[in-house]
Design a protein around this motif. Structure first.
Motif, PDB file in Angstrom:
ATOM      1  N   GLY A 274       0.804  -1.218   0.000  1.00 30.96           N
ATOM      2  CA  GLY A 274       0.000   0.000   0.000  1.00 30.96           C
ATOM      3  C   GLY A 274       0.835   1.265   0.000  1.00 30.96           C
ATOM      4  N   ASN A 275       1.805   1.340   0.886  1.00 36.03           N
ATOM      5  CA  ASN A 275       2.603   2.565   0.997  1.00 36.03           C
ATOM      6  C   ASN A 275       3.611   2.713  -0.136  1.00 36.03           C
ATOM      7  N   LEU A 276       4.239   1.610  -0.540  1.00 36.91           N
ATOM      8  CA  LEU A 276       5.166   1.677  -1.665  1.00 36.91           C
ATOM      9  C   LEU A 276       4.416   1.999  -2.955  1.00 36.91           C
ATOM     10  N   GLY A 277       3.219   1.428  -3.087  1.00 40.86           N
ATOM     11  CA  GLY A 277       2.385   1.731  -4.257  1.00 40.86           C
ATOM     12  C   GLY A 277       1.975   3.183  -4.292  1.00 40.86           C
ATOM     13  N   MET A 278       1.647   3.752  -3.120  1.00 41.85           N
ATOM     14  CA  MET A 278       1.250   5.159  -3.063  1.00 41.85           C
ATOM     15  C   MET A 278       2.418   6.074  -3.432  1.00 41.85           C
ATOM     16  N   ILE A 279       3.612   5.776  -2.923  1.00 43.74           N
ATOM     17  CA  ILE A 279       4.796   6.576  -3.254  1.00 43.74           C
ATOM     18  C   ILE A 279       5.063   6.529  -4.757  1.00 43.74           C
ATOM     19  N   THR A 280       4.981   5.334  -5.336  1.00 49.83           N
ATOM     20  CA  THR A 280       5.234   5.162  -6.773  1.00 49.83           C
ATOM     21  C   THR A 280       4.188   5.883  -7.599  1.00 49.83           C
ATOM     22  N   LEU A 281       2.911   5.731  -7.228  1.00 48.41           N
ATOM     23  CA  LEU A 281       1.811   6.363  -7.969  1.00 48.41           C
ATOM     24  C   LEU A 281       1.951   7.880  -7.976  1.00 48.41           C
TER      25      LEU A 281
ATOM     26  N   ASP B 202       5.277   5.552   6.981  1.00 46.76           N
ATOM     27  CA  ASP B 202       4.469   4.371   7.286  1.00 46.76           C
ATOM     28  C   ASP B 202       5.082   3.093   6.726  1.00 46.76           C
ATOM     29  N   LEU B 203       5.923   3.228   5.722  1.00 44.69           N
ATOM     30  CA  LEU B 203       6.650   2.075   5.192  1.00 44.69           C
ATOM     31  C   LEU B 203       7.848   1.737   6.080  1.00 44.69           C
TER      32      LEU B 203
ATOM     33  N   SER C 226       8.198  11.475  13.885  1.00 52.78           N
ATOM     34  CA  SER C 226       8.004  12.117  12.579  1.00 52.78           C
ATOM     35  C   SER C 226       6.570  11.968  12.111  1.00 52.78           C
ATOM     36  N   GLU C 227       5.970  10.799  12.347  1.00 52.52           N
ATOM     37  CA  GLU C 227       4.573  10.578  11.956  1.00 52.52           C
ATOM     38  C   GLU C 227       3.642  11.527  12.700  1.00 52.52           C
TER      39      GLU C 227
END
Length: 315
Positions: free
Chosen positions: A44-51, A73-74, A113-114
């Motif tokens: 989910g998080n890696l996909g969001m960064i890539t998108l 979050d990753l 940081s979050e």
């Protein structure tokens, strides 16, 4: 405050995790659950960064912050989950002193940081109505978020380095969190507890007030500007964000803003599962799946890949 230990004690250099449960029949179900959760979190998080990276129309301040949140979050579940998964399938769940301090530092860095990134995102949603942020301002805000994380993590780690461990070496937790480690100390922990409460109050209360103020002002502006349909949609989106924020900040506050936490680690374990594992998995869904721009970007990429695949097959 703990009394100083006698000097004839030996220093502990290796620690053992007690884990979430001591029941053998729960080890496999928990392993499968947390493995699935971690896979969803990474995808989910890696996909969001890539998108966000490949979609030019998502190159706006709001998605810049969302990409930074996805990175955090990753990272911080990655600091603890792989080790926890290994511990489910091994007999002796050990961790060395250097590994323990490293895990503590990076976990504290990303969690702090979050806290501040969520506050920055809420502030951005508010000012977007009045005066949208520029990218140079966004960059500075993200840098400040990581500076706050670095200061907090360094303070906690330095304070932990001065603690002497010469008692039991069993950490009553599934990762190297601050209170379970202090429970093993045979030296004074007064300074550590003061630092925890001071930084904890700042890193939880200040972002919470920023978020509440931003969302109250945002909802007030929405009620004045939008149509009835637009109001309900915007408030629905805000409510889902507020729900995620409530889970995160309440679980963090429960763990770090109670002086009595050292004596209630079992409840602390459950609380920490939410902010360290569940929330990083939910954030990509809450902040993006209901977002029209993200859906459009995802559809464009899917259509483009389908088109390229069909052309390749024709060739």
């Amino acid at each position: 405050q703990r009394e100083m230990a006698p000097r004839n004690h030996s220093t502990v250099t290796e620690f053992i995790f007690a884990g979430l449960t001591e029941k053998p029949e729960l080890q496999l179900p928990l392993f499968l659950f947390f493995l699935g959760t971690y896979v969803v979190t990474v995808v989910g998080n890696l996909g969001m960064i890539t998108l966000i990276g490949v979609s030019s129309h998502l190159h706006t301040p709001m998605y810049y912050f969302l990409s930074s949140l996805s990175f955090i979050d990753l990272c911080y579940p990655t600091v603890i989950t792989p080790k926890m998964l290994v511990n489910f399938v091994t007999e002796k769940n050990t961790i060395s002193y250097p590994e323990r301090m490293t895990q503590l530092y990076f976990f504290a860095f990303f969690v702090i940081s979050e806290c501040h990134m969520l506050a920055v995102m809420a502030y951005d949603r508010y000012v977007a109505i009045c005066k949208p942020l520029l990218y140079n301002v966004c960059s500075w805000l993200v840098v400040e978020v990581y500076i706050m994380g670095s200061i907090g993590a360094t303070a906690h780690t330095v304070c932990m380095l001065r603690v002497v461990f010469c008692k039991d070496n069993i950490i009553n937790h599934y990762f190297c969190d601050i209170f379970p480690l202090l429970e093993l100390s045979c030296s004074s922990t007064y300074t550590n507890e003061v630092v925890i409460l001071s930084f904890g109050a700042f890193n939880v209360v200040a972002p919470t007030l920023t978020i509440l103020g931003s969302y109250v002002s945002l909802i007030a502006s929405i009620l004045r500007i939008l149509s009835t349909e637009g109001r309900s949609k915007a408030i629905s989106t805000c409510s889902s964000h507020i729900l995620a924020l409530t889970i995160f900040y309440n679980s963090v506050a429960f763990m770090y803003l109670q002086p009595s936490n050292i004596g209630c680690m079992d409840k602390g374990k459950v609380s920490s599962v939410f902010y360290s594992i569940i929330v990083p998995m939910l954030n990509p869904m809450i902040y993006s799946l209901r977002n029209k721009d993200v859906k459009v970007a995802l559809n464009k990429i899917t259509e483009k890949r389908s088109f390229c695949s069909s052309k390749y097959l024709e060739f």
